[in-house]
Write an enzyme that holds these catalytic residues in place. Structure first.
Site, PDB file in Angstrom:
ATOM      1  N   TRP A  62     -21.779  31.013   0.477  1.00  0.00           N
ATOM      2  CA  TRP A  62     -22.954  31.863   0.296  1.00  0.00           C
ATOM      3  C   TRP A  62     -22.678  33.333   0.595  1.00  0.00           C
ATOM      4  CZ3 TRP A  62     -22.887  33.797   5.098  1.00  0.00           C
ATOM      5  CH2 TRP A  62     -22.487  32.958   6.154  1.00  0.00           C
ATOM      6  N   LYS A 112     -20.950  24.322  -8.181  1.00  0.00           N
ATOM      7  CA  LYS A 112     -22.008  24.112  -7.188  1.00  0.00           C
ATOM      8  C   LYS A 112     -22.062  25.310  -6.252  1.00  0.00           C
ATOM      9  CE  LYS A 112     -22.594  22.361  -3.111  1.00  0.00           C
ATOM     10  NZ  LYS A 112     -23.640  23.284  -2.633  1.00  0.00           N
ATOM     11  N   SER A 167     -15.611  26.694   4.423  1.00  0.00           N
ATOM     12  CA  SER A 167     -15.015  26.504   5.754  1.00  0.00           C
ATOM     13  C   SER A 167     -13.804  25.570   5.690  1.00  0.00           C
ATOM     14  CB  SER A 167     -16.065  25.916   6.694  1.00  0.00           C
ATOM     15  OG  SER A 167     -16.484  24.662   6.191  1.00  0.00           O
ATOM     16  N   TYR A 194     -11.517  13.613  -0.259  1.00  0.00           N
ATOM     17  CA  TYR A 194     -12.211  13.144  -1.478  1.00  0.00           C
ATOM     18  C   TYR A 194     -11.189  12.877  -2.585  1.00  0.00           C
ATOM     19  CZ  TYR A 194     -16.477  15.273   0.594  1.00  0.00           C
ATOM     20  OH  TYR A 194     -17.517  15.627   1.403  1.00  0.00           O
ATOM     21  N   GLU A 246      -9.756  27.695  -0.469  1.00  0.00           N
ATOM     22  CA  GLU A 246      -9.794  29.034   0.140  1.00  0.00           C
ATOM     23  C   GLU A 246     -10.723  28.934   1.332  1.00  0.00           C
ATOM     24  OE1 GLU A 246      -7.839  31.255  -0.805  1.00  0.00           O
ATOM     25  OE2 GLU A 246      -7.340  30.667  -2.859  1.00  0.00           O
ATOM     26  N   CYS A 247     -10.179  29.042   2.525  1.00  0.00           N
ATOM     27  CA  CYS A 247     -10.996  28.699   3.697  1.00  0.00           C
ATOM     28  C   CYS A 247     -11.157  29.872   4.662  1.00  0.00           C
ATOM     29  CB  CYS A 247     -10.401  27.479   4.373  1.00  0.00           C
ATOM     30  SG  CYS A 247     -10.361  26.050   3.273  1.00  0.00           S
ATOM     31  N   CYS A 306     -14.650  36.163   4.949  1.00  0.00           N
ATOM     32  CA  CYS A 306     -13.501  35.335   5.337  1.00  0.00           C
ATOM     33  C   CYS A 306     -12.354  36.177   5.885  1.00  0.00           C
ATOM     34  CB  CYS A 306     -13.043  34.500   4.159  1.00  0.00           C
ATOM     35  SG  CYS A 306     -12.759  35.483   2.694  1.00  0.00           S
ATOM     36  N   LYS A 362     -25.601  30.123  16.033  1.00  0.00           N
ATOM     37  CA  LYS A 362     -24.171  29.868  16.273  1.00  0.00           C
ATOM     38  C   LYS A 362     -23.467  31.173  16.699  1.00  0.00           C
ATOM     39  CE  LYS A 362     -20.167  28.354  13.639  1.00  0.00           C
ATOM     40  NZ  LYS A 362     -19.695  28.163  12.299  1.00  0.00           N
ATOM     41  N   GLU A 416     -13.500  31.179  14.228  1.00  0.00           N
ATOM     42  CA  GLU A 416     -14.154  32.059  13.254  1.00  0.00           C
ATOM     43  C   GLU A 416     -15.639  32.143  13.595  1.00  0.00           C
ATOM     44  OE1 GLU A 416     -14.617  30.658   9.158  1.00  0.00           O
ATOM     45  OE2 GLU A 416     -14.003  32.634   8.452  1.00  0.00           O
TER      46      GLU A 416
END
Ligand code: NAD
Length: 500
Positions: free
Chosen positions: A168, A192, A246, A256, A268-269, A303, A353, A402
């Site tokens: 997002w 998505k 994340s 998966y 890409e995290c 990121c 958080k 992070e």
């Protein structure tokens, strides 16, 4: 619609918005088969903006079938590169014609400052689609150096159906980083968006079809990660999953894939990027400007956020003073106000958080230089002060994890060796910045830093010509942007011919 960065124009543009809230499958909008919807909220006010189709397995399946049909039909996958280029360039033109609307959607759903959406996110989105479009009729396949009895052609073919699952924090831009190369290479895509920011992606898909993309070549399935996202990750007819988000969810995509059809996965995290300042730095005012941008741009929900300032003790106090002075000018405020530099956190739970990390920093003994609290609570929105901690140890929670919020940790060091050691002492390796006047040190340290992008004497993610992605737990098997991104959406095929 272009958007003048002026309050009255922005207000009337918000009122005129015509929101797309249904799934986009097979070239048209439709509700989720279950009829379910979820609320999308403006995080700067806490108010609901719209109810969006909550897609699940049944909708993902419809979208994948449509994508497969489009792919096998060849209207897109076998279109000549020149014609694919023309469609994508038209798509970019339509994005440009509707740039104001896209900027507003990202601002409203994402809590992002409107100035950033208008001046950075949407222009970068358009540039990305144009850049990938322009490459298409300039790429050649290869012929292998066999003997004269054979001809071996090494071709790149589209992978097939690509499932793209995105975050997002830069809604249109993250969509473009996937769509530009994936569509460019001739794939069909099921996208998505993150559940917090679905509406710009839905509008983008509508514009792509208006530009001439065949129905089914791009489908958008808004919905939750555990339902729609997982359905993409586990689908037996998705050939590749391209994920940004994340590290925790990235790991799930590997699972998966392993438990379904071994689809190709690129991740890409997250990151915990260091900004390293050596003992002989350039002008401190310049470093301060870059450091503030690295730490607080996009509310730190970035990121590559430069969240760790690893700085030589000889210059630390002077630099921190300049950084704090500049950070005070980064106004936290209503994202629709053009003067705002720092908008809201994406949602209440994320704000909580970030505040819990700030509390951990305080309790672990880091020194608060500025900020450290929730801001503007009277707005109903989820704002956090721009926050700087000094005297941070690299082992503290705020230096290791992070935070994804406007929180900078200053870590003093005594030498170049210690700076490199601490910079690399992280599970992440997405980006790093380095400041020095010494050319040898610049080369030495840039090579020693374990990160996908190292910027020297600036904070930068490079541009569309450079690959972006991470070492270690910041990524897996891929890069966004540049020709390298294009290649990863292709399969290599050898055609070996015997010449009689
Ligand atoms: P996230 O991992 O929570 O969500 C990302 C996407 O995955 C969303 O679309 C979400 O719905 C989906 N998802 C969530 N749970 C899922 C599940 N169980 N199965 C399948 N899909 C699921 O991340 P986020 O909070 O949206 O974004 C922030 C993260 O993204 C940060 O860690 C940030 O560093 C990272 N990020 C990385 C880059 C990069 O280029 N490396 C760019 C932007 C953001």
């Amino acid at each position: 619609m272009s958007l003048a960065l002026e309050s009255a124009a922005i207000e009337s543009a918000v009122l005129a918005l015509d929101l797309r809230t249904d799934a986009f499958i097979d070239g048209r909008f439709s509700p989720a088969r279950s009829g379910k919807r979820f609320a999308t909220e403006n995080p700067a006010t806490g108010k609901v903006i719209a109810q969006v189709a909550a897609c699940d397995l049944a909708d993902v399946d419809r979208a994948v079938q449509s994508a497969r049909k489009a792919f096998e039909g060849g209207a897109w996958s076998r279109m000549s590169p020149l014609n694919r280029k023309k469609v994508l360039l038209k798509f970019a033109d339509l994005l440009e014609a509707n740039a104001g609307e896209l900027a507003l959607l990202d601002c409203l759903e994402g809590g992002k400052p409107i100035g950033d959406c208008v001046n950075t996110d949407v222009p970068e989105t358009i540039h990305c689609i144009r850049w990938h479009a322009e490459t298409l009729d300039k790429i050649y396949d290869r012929v292998a150096p066999t003997g004269p009895e054979n001809l071996a052609m090494i071709l790149r073919e589209p992978v097939g159906v690509v499932g793209a699952v995105i975050p997002w924090n830069f809604p249109t831009q993250m969509a473009a980083w996937k769509l530009g190369p994936a569509l460019g290479a001739g794939n069909s895509v099921v996208l998505k968006p993150a559940e917090q920011t679905s509406m710009s992606a839905l509008r983008m898909a509508e514009l792509a079809v208006e530009a001439g993309l065949p129905p089914g070549a791009l489908n958008v399935v808004p919905g939750m990660g555990e339902t729609a996202g997982q359905a993409i990750g586990r689908h037996m007819d998705v050939d590749m999953a391209a994920f940004t988000g994340s590290t925790e969810v990235g790991r799930l995509f590997l699972r998966y894939s392993a438990e379904s059809n071994l689809k190709r996965v690129i991740l890409e995290c997250g990151g915990k990027s260091p900004q390293v300042v050596l003992a002989d730095p350039p002008e401190l005012d310049t470093i301060a400007a870059h450091a503030v941008n690295a730490a607080f741009w996009n509310m730190g929900e970035n990121c590559s956020c430069g969240s760790r300032l690893i700085v030589h003790e000889s210059v630390k106090d002077a630099l921190v003073e300049k950084i704090a002075a500049l950070a005070h000018t980064w106004t936290v405020g209503n994202p629709l106000d053009p003067a705002t530099r720092v908008g809201s956190m994406i949602e209440k739970s994320h704000m909580e958080k970030v505040l819990s990390y700030i509390a951990a920093g305080k309790s672990e003994g880091a020194k608060v230089v500025m900020g450290g609290n929730r801001a503007l609570s009277e707005s109903g929105g989820y704002f956090v002060d721009v926050t700087i901690f000094d005297e941070v140890a690299n082992g503290m929670k705020i230096a290791r994890e992070e935070i994804f919020g406007p929180v900078l940790s200053v870590i003093p060091v005594k030498s170049e060796e210690e700076a490199v050691k601490l910079a690399n002492e992280s599970n992440y390796g997405l980006a790093a910045s380095l400041y020095t006047r010494d050319l040898n040190a610049a080369h030495r340290v840039a090579r020693a830093l374990r990160a996908g992008t190292v910027s020297v004497n600036c904070f930068s993610e490079g541009d569309m010509t450079t690959p972006f992605g991470g070492y270690k737990e910041s990524g897996f098997a891929g890069r966004d942007k540049s020709i390298f991104a294009h290649e990863q959406y292709t399969e290599l095929k050898t055609i070996w011919m015997q010449i009689g």
